[in-house]
Design an enzyme around this catalytic site. Structure first.
Site, PDB file in Angstrom:
ATOM      1  CG  HIS A  13      -1.482  -0.651   1.170  1.00  0.00           C
ATOM      2  ND1 HIS A  13      -0.737  -2.275   1.620  1.00  0.00           N
ATOM      3  CD2 HIS A  13      -2.647  -1.549   1.509  1.00  0.00           C
ATOM      4  CE1 HIS A  13      -2.321  -2.784   2.359  1.00  0.00           C
ATOM      5  NE2 HIS A  13      -3.268  -2.433   2.353  1.00  0.00           N
ATOM      6  CG  ASP A  37       1.991  -1.219   3.282  1.00  0.00           C
ATOM      7  OD1 ASP A  37       1.181  -0.568   4.414  1.00  0.00           O
ATOM      8  OD2 ASP A  37       1.711  -1.696   2.682  1.00  0.00           O
ATOM      9  CD  GLU A  60      -7.997  -8.187  -0.032  1.00  0.00           C
ATOM     10  OE1 GLU A  60      -7.540  -8.015  -0.372  1.00  0.00           O
ATOM     11  OE2 GLU A  60      -7.826  -8.639   1.624  1.00  0.00           O
ATOM     12  CD  GLU A  79      -6.740 -11.679   3.971  1.00  0.00           C
ATOM     13  OE1 GLU A  79      -6.688 -11.019   2.789  1.00  0.00           O
ATOM     14  OE2 GLU A  79      -7.149 -11.865   4.726  1.00  0.00           O
ATOM     15  CG  HIS A  91     -10.846 -11.076   3.907  1.00  0.00           C
ATOM     16  ND1 HIS A  91     -10.610  -9.547   2.641  1.00  0.00           N
ATOM     17  CD2 HIS A  91     -10.384 -10.805   4.788  1.00  0.00           C
ATOM     18  CE1 HIS A  91      -9.967  -9.339   3.526  1.00  0.00           C
ATOM     19  NE2 HIS A  91      -9.560  -9.851   4.652  1.00  0.00           N
ATOM     20  CG  ASP A 128      -4.575 -10.937  -0.474  1.00  0.00           C
ATOM     21  OD1 ASP A 128      -3.743 -10.847  -1.242  1.00  0.00           O
ATOM     22  OD2 ASP A 128      -5.279  -9.848   0.547  1.00  0.00           O
ATOM     23  CG  ASP A 146      -9.157 -10.370   8.430  1.00  0.00           C
ATOM     24  OD1 ASP A 146      -8.499 -11.653   8.420  1.00  0.00           O
ATOM     25  OD2 ASP A 146      -8.586  -9.160   7.810  1.00  0.00           O
ATOM     26  CG  ASP A 170      -5.021 -10.512   8.355  1.00  0.00           C
ATOM     27  OD1 ASP A 170      -5.890 -11.654   7.573  1.00  0.00           O
ATOM     28  OD2 ASP A 170      -5.129  -9.648   8.464  1.00  0.00           O
ATOM     29  CG  ASP A 199      -3.137  -9.730   4.087  1.00  0.00           C
ATOM     30  OD1 ASP A 199      -2.417  -9.058   4.489  1.00  0.00           O
ATOM     31  OD2 ASP A 199      -4.268  -9.015   3.690  1.00  0.00           O
TER      32      ASP A 199
HETATM   33  C1  XUL Z   1      -7.607  -6.742   4.757  1.00  0.00           C
HETATM   34  C2  XUL Z   1      -6.853  -6.923   4.564  1.00  0.00           C
HETATM   35  C3  XUL Z   1      -5.772  -6.025   3.291  1.00  0.00           C
HETATM   36  C4  XUL Z   1      -5.982  -6.274   1.717  1.00  0.00           C
HETATM   37  C5  XUL Z   1      -4.682  -4.821   1.699  1.00  0.00           C
HETATM   38  O1  XUL Z   1      -9.096  -7.763   5.413  1.00  0.00           O
HETATM   39  O2  XUL Z   1      -6.932  -7.928   3.759  1.00  0.00           O
HETATM   40  O3  XUL Z   1      -4.917  -6.310   4.394  1.00  0.00           O
HETATM   41  O4  XUL Z   1      -5.468  -7.721   0.739  1.00  0.00           O
HETATM   42  O5  XUL Z   1      -5.164  -4.167   2.026  1.00  0.00           O
HETATM   43 CO    CO Z   2      -5.970  -9.374   2.227  1.00  0.00          CO
END
Ligand code: XUL
Ligand code: CO
Length: 440
Positions: free
Chosen positions: A102, A105, A233, A269, A272, A297, A308, A310, A340
């Site tokens: 991003h 970042d 996304e 993702e 998600h 992702d 989430d 991650d 991600d």
């Molecule tokens: C948020 C997410 C983000 C996007 C990029 O849940 O997955 O990290 O992938 O903004």
């Molecule tokens: Co993501």
């Protein structure tokens, strides 16, 4: 290049499944040709700049636990350069084919829009220079339109048109940056494109704004000749209670409404998908069915927590199912597998970050190899062919291709006195087959 916290790590190599070394690939043999091309080209692994170099381990209950040198107080652009040096050294360690970022970042925010954009381009110059002597390419770029308080009520869906305009300016420059760095995709995740309460929300208005914004992005892509994909996304909730891009099917309906279904694809993702009450493979198969699979992702949630988290992937069954449906959908094309995923709060050493990625890449590679075997041994396809064989008959085709009306189908069914019989779906047989493949 100056020393970084990753300088002491050699480049991780493939050592085969029997290797016990923590820093070796056991399944990711990048050059191994499977289904006609090398694993590297099927998987197109990417490191996420945000989780790997910007995240500090803080959570709602405690402060930062991860303290990287570039996070210490100092001149923001100097620190951003140190962060980029470390990032490219990390890519070297993994021999990572791609990275994703991003704007926020890679470059510090300035006091004004102009200063923020200028910082972005200063850092894009720096990254372009780093990429010239690195084999790591850009999988996708994106704008962070959710962290700053100005986006608290959304970016393109904000009730304030100035926030829409700010977001448009930011995305324009992020698309320019992505094109300049040779990115394969430009991604939009609707961080705060949703709402907390309908008491203060005009949903119809907000969806119009979001549709207009995405249409402008697509027009600009064509104007500048960006040959990558535009990806949305999906995510159902978090940070807002109701996110407009709930899941792949919802995004497809949105794209159809604004006539963008042939212009925009999805970045799916894993965490998600599960937040939306789906499996990862369900989302991939849905995108495959609609022809909009873009990129992945890679991560996982925690079934006991339900948000989430991650985390790096660790479930071979889930990942094998996901990769099987990627292959069924025709592969990832310009997309890839972006981690991600973030290390846990207690995993604050550089080594933790390296091990997390090595394990994640191996998990995906192992799953892909198993999925390729599923395709090659043909048992699953044979069952599908048999299960749907009735649809190959001319009478069935006539129903499907629009040659018959509802009354004609009804009249024929009555005349033939049809009597369909239940047939087994063979679910357990197929699951046993997969279990044998995975667990031996
Ligand atoms: C948020 C997410 C983000 C996007 C990029 O849940 O997955 O990290 O992938 O903004
Ligand atoms: Co993501």
């Amino acid at each position: 290049m100056s020393q970084t916290i990753f300088s002491s790590f050699p480049t991780v190599a493939y050592a085969g499944p029997s290797s016990a070394q923590p820093l070796a690939y056991r399944f990711y043999d990048a050059d191994r040709v499977v289904l006609g091309k090398p694993l590297r080209e099927h998987l197109r692994f990417a490191v996420a700049y945000w989780h790997s170099f910007a995240m500090n381990g803080g959570d709602p209950f405690g402060s930062a636990t991860i303290h990287r040198p570039w996070m210490a107080p100092g001149d923001p652009l100097t620190q951003a350069r140190a962060k980029a040096d470390a990032a490219f050294d990390f890519f070297r360690v993994l021999n990572a084919p791609f990275f994703c970022f991003h704007d926020a970042d890679i470059a510090p925010a300035g006091a004004t829009l102009a200063e923020t954009l200028s910082n972005l381009h200063t850092m894009v110059d720096y990254l372009e220079n780093k990429m010239a002597s690195s084999s790591t390419k850009l999988l996708w770029g994106m704008a962070n339109l959710f962290s700053h308080p100005r986006f608290m009520a959304g970016a393109s869906t904000n009730p304030d048109p100035e926030v829409f305009a700010w977001s448009a300016a930011t995305v324009k420059h992020c698309m320019d940056a992505t094109k300049r760095l040779g990115g394969s995709n430009y991604v939009l995740w609707g961080g705060r494109e949703g709402y907390e309460t309908l008491l203060n929300t005009n949903m119809k208005q907000e969806l119009e704004q979001m549709g207009r914004f995405l249409s402008m992005v697509v027009d600009y892509k064509h104007k500048i000749g960006f040959t990558g994909q535009i990806l949305v996304e999906p995510k159902p909730k978090e940070p807002t209670s109701h996110q407009y891009d709930f899941d792949v099917a919802t995004v497809y309906g949105f794209l159809k409404k604004f006539g963008l279904e042939n212009e925009v694809r999805v970045n799916i993702e894993a965490n998600h998908a599960t937040l939306a009450g789906h499996t990862f493979e369900h989302e991939i198969a849905t995108a495959g069915a609609f022809g909009i699979l873009g990129s992945l992702d890679i991560n996982r949630g925690d079934a006991l927590l339900g948000w989430d988290t991650d985390q790096f992937p660790n479930d071979l069954w889930t990942m094998t199912m996901a990769m099987y449906h990627v292959i069924k959908a025709g592969g990832l094309g310009l997309g890839g597998c972006n981690f991600d995923a973030k290390v846990r709060r207690q995993s604050f050493t550089p080594e933790d970050l390296v091990e997390a990625h090595v394990g994640g890449m191996d998990m995906c590679a192992r799953a892909f190899l198993l999925a390729a075997e599923m395709i090659e041994d043909g048992a699953y396809d044979a069952l599908l062919t048999e299960r749907y064989a009735g649809w190959q008959q001319p009478a069935a085709q006539a129903m499907l291709t629009g040659k018959m009306t509802l009354e004609q189908v009804a009249a024929k069914a009555e005349a033939d006195a049809i009597d369909p019989q239940p047939r087994s779906g063979r679910q357990e047989r197929l699951e046993n087959l997969l279990a044998r493949k995975i667990y031996g």
